[in-house]
Design an enzyme around this catalytic site. Structure first.
Site, PDB file in Angstrom:
ATOM      1  CG  HIS A   1      -2.835  44.429  15.382  1.00 32.58           C
ATOM      2  ND1 HIS A   1      -3.009  45.644  15.256  1.00 32.58           N
ATOM      3  CD2 HIS A   1      -2.216  43.853  14.525  1.00 32.58           C
ATOM      4  CE1 HIS A   1      -1.703  46.005  14.638  1.00 32.58           C
ATOM      5  NE2 HIS A   1      -1.072  44.918  14.062  1.00 32.58           N
TER       6      HIS A   1
ATOM      7  CE  LYS B   1      -0.182  44.302  18.279  1.00 29.38           C
ATOM      8  NZ  LYS B   1       1.025  43.623  18.254  1.00 29.38           N
TER       9      LYS B   1
HETATM   10  N1  NAI Z   1       7.551  43.186  13.481  1.00 31.69           N
HETATM   11  C1  NAI Z   1       6.497  42.412  12.645  1.00 31.69           C
HETATM   12  O1  NAI Z   1       6.330  42.554  11.425  1.00 31.69           O
HETATM   13  C2  NAI Z   1       5.368  41.769  13.473  1.00 31.69           C
HETATM   14  C3  NAI Z   1       5.562  41.636  14.859  1.00 31.69           C
HETATM   15  N2  NAI Z   1       4.822  40.784  15.572  1.00 31.69           N
HETATM   16  C4  NAI Z   1       4.945  40.676  16.882  1.00 31.69           C
HETATM   17  O2  NAI Z   1       5.715  39.389  17.494  1.00 31.69           O
HETATM   18  C5  NAI Z   1       5.195  39.039  18.678  1.00 31.69           C
HETATM   19  C6  NAI Z   1       4.562  37.567  18.680  1.00 31.69           C
HETATM   20  O3  NAI Z   1       3.512  37.618  17.990  1.00 31.69           O
HETATM   21  P1  NAI Z   1       2.650  36.211  17.858  1.00 31.69           P
HETATM   22  O4  NAI Z   1       3.322  35.301  16.954  1.00 31.69           O
HETATM   23  O5  NAI Z   1       1.349  36.790  16.997  1.00 31.69           O
HETATM   24  O6  NAI Z   1       2.381  35.856  19.205  1.00 31.69           O
HETATM   25  P2  NAI Z   1       2.140  34.215  19.742  1.00 31.69           P
HETATM   26  O7  NAI Z   1       1.656  34.470  21.363  1.00 31.69           O
HETATM   27  O8  NAI Z   1       1.270  33.495  18.679  1.00 31.69           O
HETATM   28  O9  NAI Z   1       3.709  33.708  19.942  1.00 31.69           O
HETATM   29  C7  NAI Z   1       4.513  33.814  20.560  1.00 31.69           C
HETATM   30  C8  NAI Z   1       5.607  32.814  20.790  1.00 31.69           C
HETATM   31  O10 NAI Z   1       6.706  33.132  21.737  1.00 31.69           O
HETATM   32  C9  NAI Z   1       6.844  31.941  22.768  1.00 31.69           C
HETATM   33  N3  NAI Z   1       7.756  32.535  23.794  1.00 31.69           N
HETATM   34  C10 NAI Z   1       7.410  33.557  24.751  1.00 31.69           C
HETATM   35  N4  NAI Z   1       8.451  33.491  25.671  1.00 31.69           N
HETATM   36  C11 NAI Z   1       9.411  32.757  25.119  1.00 31.69           C
HETATM   37  C12 NAI Z   1      10.640  32.213  25.433  1.00 31.69           C
HETATM   38  N5  NAI Z   1      10.978  32.919  26.620  1.00 31.69           N
HETATM   39  N6  NAI Z   1      11.352  31.466  24.713  1.00 31.69           N
HETATM   40  C13 NAI Z   1      10.918  30.996  23.709  1.00 31.69           C
HETATM   41  N7  NAI Z   1       9.676  31.294  23.378  1.00 31.69           N
HETATM   42  C14 NAI Z   1       8.905  31.915  24.019  1.00 31.69           C
HETATM   43  C15 NAI Z   1       5.637  31.810  23.093  1.00 31.69           C
HETATM   44  O11 NAI Z   1       5.491  30.447  23.530  1.00 31.69           O
HETATM   45  C16 NAI Z   1       4.929  31.746  21.626  1.00 31.69           C
HETATM   46  O12 NAI Z   1       5.051  30.540  20.931  1.00 31.69           O
HETATM   47  C17 NAI Z   1       4.475  39.898  19.104  1.00 31.69           C
HETATM   48  O13 NAI Z   1       5.313  40.969  19.908  1.00 31.69           O
HETATM   49  C18 NAI Z   1       3.739  40.833  17.874  1.00 31.69           C
HETATM   50  O14 NAI Z   1       3.658  41.948  18.067  1.00 31.69           O
HETATM   51  C19 NAI Z   1       3.908  40.115  14.866  1.00 31.69           C
HETATM   52  C20 NAI Z   1       3.669  39.981  13.505  1.00 31.69           C
HETATM   53  C21 NAI Z   1       4.562  41.001  12.677  1.00 31.69           C
HETATM   54  O1  LIG Z   2       0.717  41.153  17.064  1.00 29.97           O
HETATM   55  C1  LIG Z   2       0.717  41.261  15.629  1.00 29.97           C
HETATM   56  O2  LIG Z   2      -0.317  40.332  14.988  1.00 29.97           O
HETATM   57  C2  LIG Z   2       1.138  42.347  14.805  1.00 29.97           C
HETATM   58  N1  LIG Z   2       2.126  43.046  15.481  1.00 29.97           N
HETATM   59  C3  LIG Z   2       3.031  44.124  14.967  1.00 29.97           C
HETATM   60  C4  LIG Z   2       2.650  45.346  15.352  1.00 29.97           C
HETATM   61  O3  LIG Z   2       2.529  45.421  16.825  1.00 29.97           O
HETATM   62  O4  LIG Z   2       2.550  46.531  14.730  1.00 29.97           O
HETATM   63  C5  LIG Z   2       2.978  44.081  13.457  1.00 29.97           C
HETATM   64  C6  LIG Z   2       1.606  43.652  12.671  1.00 29.97           C
HETATM   65  O5  LIG Z   2       1.002  44.691  12.669  1.00 29.97           O
HETATM   66  C7  LIG Z   2       1.130  42.386  13.264  1.00 29.97           C
END
Ligand code: NAI
Ligand SMILES: O=C(O)C1=N[C@H](C(=O)O)C[C@H](O)C1
Length: 269
Positions: free
Chosen positions: A158, A162
């Site tokens: 990643h 991350k």
């Molecule tokens: N399940 C899936 O398919 C995927 C999951 N993810 C997960 O999604 C999560 C976020 O990833 P990114 O967008 O890359 O991170 P990022 O750090 O870019 O975004 C996270 C956002 O959440 C906000 N945030 C944190 N605490 C908050 C609160 N109490 N209230 C409102 N907003 C709050 C932050 O200010 C930030 O804007 C991670 O856990 C990542 O692993 C990411 C991509 C795909």
């Molecule tokens: O943090 C990310 O970017 C992603 N998080 C998810 C994970 O923890 O598997 C999904 C994806 O791979 C991107």
């Protein structure tokens, strides 16, 4: 005209938050009705379209999640574990479908979602893409077909921002491999080898996490035997695929009974 569910995006300024907003705006099946950020964030109080560098959308970013959720039929939440726990309680109060993409939650935190799931639909998955969820099913099948002569390793890569490891997807794949083998992942998981580790233990499922640059998300499940190796691989090159899966889950959940679901349920795999 059919009713379009109203969607709130939490973590609106985040990598996934912004992708989710674009995905909802591009969809003819849902309407963006709210955008939430954490208190003190400089987007709070601004129009979300302008904050993203585009045209005004008439949706003001708020830190009052309950107020936003009360106008919505679904909340799509890719934030952080503590925030997601708070949002689960509020989404349940608002009887909104809660789609959780947040990873890095502990088993204890996941267990704390249960009370909310008594009142509302929760769809949670470490990866919302069709490809990865298919890979989960394939991993289970391959692990069931092979015995412990094949060592199983999950390797993920990643971007350098991350914060959690192994990735949520890697853990889903590890769980699938363990289930296929009829064992509990907690009993065989090998995370973080360093130094004189000793030889690999037969039956273990190993995890390796690579972090670098702008890698969106890559996952291999390696089955290494004597004289042959099988590799199951998924490579994500665009975050839009996670956002599309999350929106699909939000729509799917509209007519479901309260409870906890995952993307295998949503995709019918
Ligand atoms: N399940 C899936 O398919 C995927 C999951 N993810 C997960 O999604 C999560 C976020 O990833 P990114 O967008 O890359 O991170 P990022 O750090 O870019 O975004 C996270 C956002 O959440 C906000 N945030 C944190 N605490 C908050 C609160 N109490 N209230 C409102 N907003 C709050 C932050 O200010 C930030 O804007 C991670 O856990 C990542 O692993 C990411 C991509 C795909
Ligand atoms: O943090 C990310 O970017 C992603 N998080 C998810 C994970 O923890 O598997 C999904 C994806 O791979 C991107």
């Amino acid at each position: 005209m059919t009713h379009k569910p109203g969607i709130v995006i939490t973590g609106a300024s985040g990598r996934m938050g912004q992708m989710l907003i674009k995905t909802v705006l591009d969809s003819d099946k849902a309407t963006l009705v709210g955008a939430v950020e954490r208190g003190g964030h400089d987007w709070v109080g601004r129009d979300v379209g302008e904050a993203m560098g585009g045209v005004p959308l008439g949706v003001t970013v708020t830190d009052d999640a309950l107020e936003a959720f009360s106008k919505a039929q679904a909340v799509i939440d890719f934030t952080a574990p503590e925030a997601t726990l708070e949002f689960a309680a509020l989404a349940a109060q608002a009887r909104a479908v809660h789609v959780i993409g947040t990873t890095g939650m502990t088993d204890e935190q996941i267990a704390q979602l249960a009370p909310a799931a008594r009142h509302a639909v929760i769809v949670r998955a470490g990866n919302m893409s069709l490809g990865v969820n298919l890979l989960v099913q394939l991993t289970k099948k391959v692990a069931a077909a092979l015995d412990e002569d094949f060592d199983i390793e999950v390797i993920e890569a990643h971007h350098h921002h991350k914060v959690d490891a192994p990735s949520g997807t890697a853990l889903m794949l590890g769980e699938a491999a363990a289930e296929g083998r009829g064992v509990k992942l907690a009993d065989v998981s090998d995370r973080g080898r360093d130094g004189i580790t000793g030889a690999r233990k037969r039956g273990d499922i190993g995890f390796t996490a690579i972090r670098g640059g702008d890698i969106v998300g890559e996952h291999d499940v390696l089955f290494a035997g004597a004289g042959e190796r099988i590799v199951l691989r998924h490579m994500a090159t665009d975050r839009a695929l996670f956002a599309r899966g999350a929106l699909k889950a939000a729509l799917w959940g509209q007519d479901k009974s309260p409870g906890e679901y995952d993307m295998i349920d949503v995709l019918g795999l």
